[in-house]
Design a protein around this motif. Structure first.
Motif, PDB file in Angstrom:
ATOM      1  N   GLN A 251       0.842  -1.200   0.000  1.00  0.00           N
ATOM      2  CA  GLN A 251       0.000   0.000   0.000  1.00  0.00           C
ATOM      3  C   GLN A 251       0.880   1.253   0.000  1.00  0.00           C
ATOM      4  O   GLN A 251       0.645   2.212  -0.741  1.00  0.00           O
ATOM      5  CB  GLN A 251      -0.890  -0.030   1.260  1.00  0.00           C
ATOM      6  CG  GLN A 251      -1.870   1.118   1.369  1.00  0.00           C
ATOM      7  CD  GLN A 251      -2.957   1.042   0.295  1.00  0.00           C
ATOM      8  OE1 GLN A 251      -3.453  -0.041   0.009  1.00  0.00           O
ATOM      9  NE2 GLN A 251      -3.292   2.178  -0.300  1.00  0.00           N
ATOM     10  N   HIS A 252       1.928   1.196   0.817  1.00  0.00           N
ATOM     11  CA  HIS A 252       2.842   2.344   0.907  1.00  0.00           C
ATOM     12  C   HIS A 252       3.509   2.600  -0.447  1.00  0.00           C
ATOM     13  O   HIS A 252       3.623   3.743  -0.893  1.00  0.00           O
ATOM     14  CB  HIS A 252       3.901   2.086   1.980  1.00  0.00           C
ATOM     15  CG  HIS A 252       5.000   3.097   1.970  1.00  0.00           C
ATOM     16  ND1 HIS A 252       4.832   4.379   2.447  1.00  0.00           N
ATOM     17  CD2 HIS A 252       6.271   3.036   1.494  1.00  0.00           C
ATOM     18  CE1 HIS A 252       5.952   5.058   2.268  1.00  0.00           C
ATOM     19  NE2 HIS A 252       6.843   4.270   1.696  1.00  0.00           N
ATOM     20  N   LEU A 253       3.934   1.519  -1.116  1.00  0.00           N
ATOM     21  CA  LEU A 253       4.573   1.679  -2.428  1.00  0.00           C
ATOM     22  C   LEU A 253       3.598   2.328  -3.416  1.00  0.00           C
ATOM     23  O   LEU A 253       3.962   3.259  -4.147  1.00  0.00           O
ATOM     24  CB  LEU A 253       5.057   0.316  -2.956  1.00  0.00           C
ATOM     25  CG  LEU A 253       5.606   0.309  -4.383  1.00  0.00           C
ATOM     26  CD1 LEU A 253       6.835   1.213  -4.515  1.00  0.00           C
ATOM     27  CD2 LEU A 253       5.972  -1.119  -4.822  1.00  0.00           C
ATOM     28  N   ALA A 254       2.341   1.856  -3.410  1.00  0.00           N
ATOM     29  CA  ALA A 254       1.343   2.417  -4.337  1.00  0.00           C
ATOM     30  C   ALA A 254       1.169   3.917  -4.076  1.00  0.00           C
ATOM     31  O   ALA A 254       1.129   4.731  -5.009  1.00  0.00           O
ATOM     32  CB  ALA A 254       0.015   1.685  -4.167  1.00  0.00           C
ATOM     33  N   GLU A 255       1.105   4.289  -2.797  1.00  0.00           N
ATOM     34  CA  GLU A 255       0.917   5.711  -2.455  1.00  0.00           C
ATOM     35  C   GLU A 255       2.141   6.526  -2.846  1.00  0.00           C
ATOM     36  O   GLU A 255       2.041   7.638  -3.360  1.00  0.00           O
ATOM     37  CB  GLU A 255       0.645   5.856  -0.951  1.00  0.00           C
ATOM     38  CG  GLU A 255      -0.771   5.449  -0.593  1.00  0.00           C
ATOM     39  CD  GLU A 255      -0.946   5.180   0.898  1.00  0.00           C
ATOM     40  OE1 GLU A 255      -0.047   5.554   1.681  1.00  0.00           O
ATOM     41  OE2 GLU A 255      -1.973   4.574   1.264  1.00  0.00           O
ATOM     42  N   ARG A 256       3.299   5.941  -2.597  1.00  0.00           N
ATOM     43  CA  ARG A 256       4.561   6.636  -2.908  1.00  0.00           C
ATOM     44  C   ARG A 256       4.655   6.919  -4.414  1.00  0.00           C
ATOM     45  O   ARG A 256       5.039   8.008  -4.838  1.00  0.00           O
ATOM     46  CB  ARG A 256       5.713   5.740  -2.433  1.00  0.00           C
ATOM     47  CG  ARG A 256       7.090   6.144  -2.807  1.00  0.00           C
ATOM     48  CD  ARG A 256       7.644   7.225  -1.893  1.00  0.00           C
ATOM     49  NE  ARG A 256       8.939   7.669  -2.378  1.00  0.00           N
ATOM     50  CZ  ARG A 256       9.106   8.632  -3.280  1.00  0.00           C
ATOM     51  NH1 ARG A 256       8.073   9.294  -3.762  1.00  0.00           N
ATOM     52  NH2 ARG A 256      10.315   8.970  -3.693  1.00  0.00           N
ATOM     53  N   VAL A 257       4.287   5.918  -5.221  1.00  0.00           N
ATOM     54  CA  VAL A 257       4.359   6.057  -6.682  1.00  0.00           C
ATOM     55  C   VAL A 257       3.375   7.135  -7.150  1.00  0.00           C
ATOM     56  O   VAL A 257       3.704   7.981  -7.987  1.00  0.00           O
ATOM     57  CB  VAL A 257       4.072   4.692  -7.358  1.00  0.00           C
ATOM     58  CG1 VAL A 257       3.878   4.847  -8.857  1.00  0.00           C
ATOM     59  CG2 VAL A 257       5.205   3.708  -7.066  1.00  0.00           C
ATOM     60  N   THR A 258       2.181   7.131  -6.571  1.00  0.00           N
ATOM     61  CA  THR A 258       1.182   8.139  -6.949  1.00  0.00           C
ATOM     62  C   THR A 258       1.665   9.529  -6.555  1.00  0.00           C
ATOM     63  O   THR A 258       1.610  10.479  -7.338  1.00  0.00           O
ATOM     64  CB  THR A 258      -0.160   7.838  -6.244  1.00  0.00           C
ATOM     65  OG1 THR A 258      -0.525   6.506  -6.589  1.00  0.00           O
ATOM     66  CG2 THR A 258      -1.250   8.795  -6.677  1.00  0.00           C
ATOM     67  N   HIS A 259       2.188   9.633  -5.345  1.00  0.00           N
ATOM     68  CA  HIS A 259       2.658  10.922  -4.837  1.00  0.00           C
ATOM     69  C   HIS A 259       3.781  11.480  -5.709  1.00  0.00           C
ATOM     70  O   HIS A 259       3.895  12.687  -5.921  1.00  0.00           O
ATOM     71  CB  HIS A 259       3.134  10.748  -3.389  1.00  0.00           C
ATOM     72  CG  HIS A 259       3.467  12.039  -2.728  1.00  0.00           C
ATOM     73  ND1 HIS A 259       4.758  12.427  -2.465  1.00  0.00           N
ATOM     74  CD2 HIS A 259       2.681  13.052  -2.307  1.00  0.00           C
ATOM     75  CE1 HIS A 259       4.755  13.625  -1.912  1.00  0.00           C
ATOM     76  NE2 HIS A 259       3.504  14.022  -1.796  1.00  0.00           N
ATOM     77  N   ALA A 260       4.615  10.583  -6.255  1.00  0.00           N
ATOM     78  CA  ALA A 260       5.732  11.029  -7.098  1.00  0.00           C
ATOM     79  C   ALA A 260       5.268  11.377  -8.513  1.00  0.00           C
ATOM     80  O   ALA A 260       6.078  11.769  -9.352  1.00  0.00           O
ATOM     81  CB  ALA A 260       6.805   9.937  -7.144  1.00  0.00           C
ATOM     82  N   GLY A 261       3.974  11.184  -8.787  1.00  0.00           N
ATOM     83  CA  GLY A 261       3.440  11.586 -10.090  1.00  0.00           C
ATOM     84  C   GLY A 261       3.422  10.474 -11.128  1.00  0.00           C
ATOM     85  O   GLY A 261       3.227  10.725 -12.317  1.00  0.00           O
ATOM     86  N   PHE A 262       3.625   9.210 -10.685  1.00  0.00           N
ATOM     87  CA  PHE A 262       3.662   8.104 -11.645  1.00  0.00           C
ATOM     88  C   PHE A 262       2.467   7.168 -11.480  1.00  0.00           C
ATOM     89  O   PHE A 262       2.531   5.997 -11.865  1.00  0.00           O
ATOM     90  CB  PHE A 262       4.960   7.295 -11.472  1.00  0.00           C
ATOM     91  CG  PHE A 262       6.203   8.108 -11.693  1.00  0.00           C
ATOM     92  CD1 PHE A 262       6.567   8.510 -12.969  1.00  0.00           C
ATOM     93  CD2 PHE A 262       7.002   8.480 -10.623  1.00  0.00           C
ATOM     94  CE1 PHE A 262       7.709   9.268 -13.173  1.00  0.00           C
ATOM     95  CE2 PHE A 262       8.147   9.232 -10.816  1.00  0.00           C
ATOM     96  CZ  PHE A 262       8.502   9.633 -12.096  1.00  0.00           C
ATOM     97  N   GLY A 263       1.382   7.683 -10.901  1.00  0.00           N
ATOM     98  CA  GLY A 263       0.215   6.840 -10.622  1.00  0.00           C
ATOM     99  C   GLY A 263      -0.298   6.111 -11.861  1.00  0.00           C
ATOM    100  O   GLY A 263      -0.807   4.992 -11.768  1.00  0.00           O
ATOM    101  N   ALA A 264      -0.130   6.722 -13.034  1.00  0.00           N
ATOM    102  CA  ALA A 264      -0.650   6.111 -14.265  1.00  0.00           C
ATOM    103  C   ALA A 264       0.084   4.814 -14.603  1.00  0.00           C
ATOM    104  O   ALA A 264      -0.412   4.011 -15.394  1.00  0.00           O
ATOM    105  CB  ALA A 264      -0.506   7.094 -15.420  1.00  0.00           C
ATOM    106  N   HIS A 265       1.268   4.605 -14.017  1.00  0.00           N
ATOM    107  CA  HIS A 265       2.054   3.413 -14.360  1.00  0.00           C
ATOM    108  C   HIS A 265       1.816   2.245 -13.420  1.00  0.00           C
ATOM    109  O   HIS A 265       2.462   1.210 -13.539  1.00  0.00           O
ATOM    110  CB  HIS A 265       3.544   3.758 -14.376  1.00  0.00           C
ATOM    111  CG  HIS A 265       3.893   4.807 -15.378  1.00  0.00           C
ATOM    112  ND1 HIS A 265       3.496   4.727 -16.683  1.00  0.00           N
ATOM    113  CD2 HIS A 265       4.562   5.975 -15.251  1.00  0.00           C
ATOM    114  CE1 HIS A 265       3.915   5.796 -17.330  1.00  0.00           C
ATOM    115  NE2 HIS A 265       4.554   6.571 -16.480  1.00  0.00           N
ATOM    116  N   ARG A 266       0.944   2.424 -12.438  1.00  0.00           N
ATOM    117  CA  ARG A 266       0.677   1.304 -11.541  1.00  0.00           C
ATOM    118  C   ARG A 266      -0.797   0.928 -11.604  1.00  0.00           C
ATOM    119  O   ARG A 266      -1.658   1.763 -11.880  1.00  0.00           O
ATOM    120  CB  ARG A 266       1.074   1.640 -10.109  1.00  0.00           C
ATOM    121  CG  ARG A 266       0.226   2.755  -9.487  1.00  0.00           C
ATOM    122  CD  ARG A 266       0.020   2.485  -8.017  1.00  0.00           C
ATOM    123  NE  ARG A 266      -0.770   3.497  -7.349  1.00  0.00           N
ATOM    124  CZ  ARG A 266      -2.095   3.520  -7.351  1.00  0.00           C
ATOM    125  NH1 ARG A 266      -2.792   2.622  -8.040  1.00  0.00           N
ATOM    126  NH2 ARG A 266      -2.747   4.455  -6.693  1.00  0.00           N
TER     127      ARG A 266
END
Ligand SMILES: Cc1cc2nc3c(=O)[nH]c(=O)nc-3n(C[C@H](O)[C@H](O)[C@H](O)COP(=O)(O)OP(=O)(O)OC[C@H]3O[C@@H](n4cnc5c(N)ncnc54)[C@H](O)[C@@H]3O)c2cc1C
Length: 366
Positions: free
Chosen positions: A106-121
């Protein structure tokens, strides 16, 4: 553009990519490596070759994902042009977690979204998971999928880089230790040799000149079995370090890797081996009958911020600190150095990597 005589010291992934990019710009390359051409002695031999810019955000800063995504495209363009075939796949990475480690996913998913790469997960539920990796059916309730990620096999990439350099006229000097390097010159067996540029790509061996460079120990195991058919790298969340299983040709699976604050190269410990093999077995019980074909230990060259660095001392450049990202990031560093040497410009996207250290004082014993 002027063609320079360039000495590259070190035939790890850093030195080989630097050499290739510069050769393709028309420069004359002399490569010096203290080990043999089998290249089975260095950190790059042991690296898993994961090209996972977004998964790395569990530990790395945003820049690594930006650079890594760009570098992955460079590998896709370059590998078909090399003198030998290279195993590289871009089938994405699947992240899974047992119930107790779900918070990490869950943390990884949030981290990726926060960094602006949400579209890639993409969150996957049971049916979608089964479609992606049929043999994991019923083992995990959900998974996190990063479609644009890939992996490259160091065991085919390193010889392909060496052969490409050779066929295009580079002077390759294996079993040749550089005793001293300085701006514009290196010393071999007591004799000084002049070059237009000297590139120090010695990994951890450059510690005396880069005092904040340290080793981060990693243990990694290769298994072989015909009973497991995974299609892509699988990451399993783990409280101490990200564990992954990377399928490779010849029914091999690379299971890695520990990450320990130590520069010891002693063989893998029982504890680490148990952790890695338990993870593989928990992912797929058929690993129980796999053969262990290799167990390796190496130390990643790391700087305090865990980012790579290019240090300029006049015509000596030190390229180091690739840490967990030698395969992921080396093409981008090579591109940055090639632009600097060829066109006297530092590309804005990688400007943060550079550090100038004033006048030509970068010598010292190699
Ligand atoms: C277990 C493990 C798993 C990893 N997995 C991944 C991964 O999945 N993805 C990823 O991107 N990265 C991964 N890495 C990190 C990656 O392997 C490293 O970042 C990379 O190998 C560093 O390469 P290098 O060329 O800088 O150093 P090295 O590979 O150590 O090469 C340095 C070379 O310089 C030579 N040398 C030193 N001194 C001299 C001298 N005086 N004269 C001549 N030659 C000299 C050495 O012999 C050596 O060959 C992993 C690392 C480990 C340990």
């Amino acid at each position: 553009m002027r063609s320079y005589q360039i000495a590259v010291i070190g035939a790890g992934i850093t030195g080989l990519t630097q050499a290739l990019w510069l050769q393709r710009q028309g420069h004359q390359i002399s490569l010096f490596e203290r080990g043999g051409e089998r290249l089975d002695h260095h950190c790059s031999h042991v690296g898993a070759g994961m090209l996972a810019p977004y998964c790395e955000l569990s530990e790395a800063e945003d820049a690594v994902a930006h650079w890594g995504a760009a570098a992955l495209k460079r590998w896709q363009a370059v590998t078909p042009t090399l003198a030998l075939p290279v195993h590289m796949t871009c089938e994405g990475t699947l992240v899974v977690a047992h119930h107790r480690d779900r918070a990490g996913m869950q943390h990884l998913a949030e981290r990726v979204t926060h960094a602006g790469f949400g579209a890639h997960r993409q969150w996957l539920q049971r049916d979608a998971l089964r479609e992606l990796e049929p043999e994991l059916e019923g083992r995990f309730a959900e998974g996190l999928y990063f479609a644009p990620e890939g992996e490259i096999d160091p065991r085919s990439l390193l010889p392909a880089l060496v052969e490409t350099l050779r066929q295009n006229g580079a002077q390759l000097n294996f079993m040749t230790e550089v005793e001293h390097l300085a701006p514009g010159e290196i010393t071999l067996r007591g004799e000084r040799h002049a070059f237009d540029w000297v590139l120090d790509c010695r990994g951890l061996a450059a510690r005396e000149q880069m005092s904040d460079l340290r080793g981060v120990r990693g243990e990694i195991i290769t298994l072989r079995t015909r009973e497991v058919h995974l299609r892509r790298p699988i990451r399993m969340m783990h409280p101490r370090y990200p564990l992954y299983i990377v399928p490779r040709p010849d029914h091999r699976f690379v299971v890695g890797a520990t990450s320990l604050e130590s520069d010891s190269l002693r063989p893998a410990t029982v504890r680490s081996t148990l952790e890695l093999l338990s993870a593989a077995y928990a992912l797929h019980p058929a690993f129980a009958e796999a053969e262990i074909v290799e167990m390796n230990t190496q130390c990643r060259p790391a700087l305090p911020d865990h980012l790579p660095r290019i240090v300029q001392h006049d015509t000596l450049l030190r390229i180091n600190g690739l840490y967990r990202h030698g395969y992921l990031l080396s093409p981008l560093l090579a591109e940055a150095v090639a632009a600097f040497i060829g066109e006297q410009r530092r590309p804005a996207a990688t400007a943060k990597l550079w550090q100038s250290s004033g006048p030509a004082t970068g010598g010292g014993r190699a």
